[in-house]
Design an enzyme around this catalytic site. Structure first.
Site, PDB file in Angstrom:
ATOM      1  N   ARG A  15      -4.570  -4.617  -4.599  1.00 62.17           N
ATOM      2  CA  ARG A  15      -3.847  -3.984  -3.486  1.00 62.17           C
ATOM      3  C   ARG A  15      -4.002  -4.786  -2.367  1.00 62.17           C
ATOM      4  NH1 ARG A  15      -3.493   2.412  -1.737  1.00 62.17           N
ATOM      5  NH2 ARG A  15      -1.373   2.154  -1.119  1.00 62.17           N
ATOM      6  N   THR A  24      -3.503   0.391  -9.306  1.00 58.69           N
ATOM      7  CA  THR A  24      -4.223  -0.451  -8.404  1.00 58.69           C
ATOM      8  C   THR A  24      -5.319   0.359  -7.537  1.00 58.69           C
ATOM      9  OG1 THR A  24      -3.669  -2.250  -6.494  1.00 58.69           O
ATOM     10  CG2 THR A  24      -2.773   0.072  -6.580  1.00 58.69           C
ATOM     11  N   CYS A  25      -5.956  -0.247  -6.638  1.00 59.29           N
ATOM     12  CA  CYS A  25      -7.073   0.520  -5.840  1.00 59.29           C
ATOM     13  C   CYS A  25      -6.310   1.595  -4.875  1.00 59.29           C
ATOM     14  CB  CYS A  25      -7.863  -0.362  -5.310  1.00 59.29           C
ATOM     15  SG  CYS A  25      -8.847  -1.506  -6.531  1.00 59.29           S
ATOM     16  N   THR A  26      -7.264   2.440  -4.655  1.00 58.78           N
ATOM     17  CA  THR A  26      -6.715   3.451  -3.319  1.00 58.78           C
ATOM     18  C   THR A  26      -7.947   3.765  -2.684  1.00 58.78           C
ATOM     19  OG1 THR A  26      -4.940   4.707  -2.631  1.00 58.78           O
ATOM     20  CG2 THR A  26      -6.287   5.461  -4.543  1.00 58.78           C
ATOM     21  N   THR A  53      -9.685  -0.459   0.281  1.00 63.28           N
ATOM     22  CA  THR A  53     -11.087   0.022  -0.399  1.00 63.28           C
ATOM     23  C   THR A  53     -10.779  -0.048  -1.751  1.00 63.28           C
ATOM     24  OG1 THR A  53     -10.366   2.421  -0.822  1.00 63.28           O
ATOM     25  CG2 THR A  53     -11.270   1.695   1.380  1.00 63.28           C
TER      26      THR A  53
END
Length: 248
Positions: A147, A214-216, A220
């Protein structure tokens, strides 16, 4: 009358606390500069180098496609061979997401490990559930991408909503999916979101699905988000047309 103390003793001595404060301030400044350089490296430089690497890989894949001659059926009509097996790190095609921009296109490679994703691509999960491919009769085509940094191909994944098209381009066919649901946040250990029938999705039986992860939150890696879609149609590659234009 001469002074009773030498001249140097009349000069006020710097207090130890003041000296320590100055050293601490210099240290904070240095740390701040180093952190700023780290941010520049992580968010700008890795994006730049990853995009260059991905562009070269994409160009090589399209050149390989162009060099692959179609087979000829017994009737004389041109046809294409079955998709070849793909090794880790091999490119299988391109993901197009019109909702993220008319020109949004990203190379898809096998593998969702850190080395593969660092090349600025979307990676196909190989574990803990081996991902199905778009041409398989059923299964979940599960993908991951960074991300932030390393191309940040899924930076705006949170903009997707039900109904948005997701298009996978391979050498021989187009696969058109539609987003059915999104999961804004889950544990980064929640592997069920990429299962053949994804946990938490609206699906209750096997089908032909796609999952993007993806990251969230942004900047972060605390949690993961997921977008789920299902196949609505596929069509052979035709140099004269593309399904992308009608989906924008």
């Amino acid at each position: 009358m001469a002074p009773e103390h030498p001249a140097e003793e009349r000069t006020p001595r710097r207090r130890p606390l003041r000296v320590a404060a100055g050293v601490f301030g210099d240290l904070l400044f240095t740390v701040g500069v180093l952190l700023a350089l780290l941010v520049v490296y992580s968010l700008w430089w890795t994006n730049l180098t990853a995009d260059r690497h991905a562009d070269r890989s994409a160009e090589r894949l399209r050149q390989a496609w162009s060099a692959a001659a179609p087979t000829v059926s017994p009737t004389g009509a041109a046809s294409t061979a079955a998709p070849p097996p793909y090794d880790a790190g091999g490119g299988i095609g391109f993901l197009h997401v019109p909702a993220l921009g008319a020109g949004y296109q990203v190379l898809v490679k096998v593998g969702a490990d850190e080395d593969t994703l660092a090349d600025g691509v979307v990676g196909v999960y190989t574990a803990p559930y081996p991902s199905a491919m778009p041409w398989d009769a059923q299964g979940n085509f599960a993908l991951a991408a960074h991300r932030d940094g390393h191309g940040a191909k899924f930076h705006d994944l949170d903009r997707l909503k039900p109904g948005d098209p997701l298009v996978v381009e391979t050498r021989d066919r187009w696969y058109v999916y539609r987003v059915d649901a999104t999961l804004p946040e889950t544990s980064k250990y929640d592997t069920g979101v990429i299962a053949p029938v994804p946990t938490g999705s609206p699906y209750t039986e096997p089908g032909r699905y796609i999952t993007l992860t993806t990251c969230t939150p942004v900047y972060t890696s605390l949690y993961r988000m997921a977008v789920w879609g299902s196949l609505v149609r596929e069509e052979p590659m035709d140099p004269g047309r593309t399904p992308l234009a009608e989906l924008r």
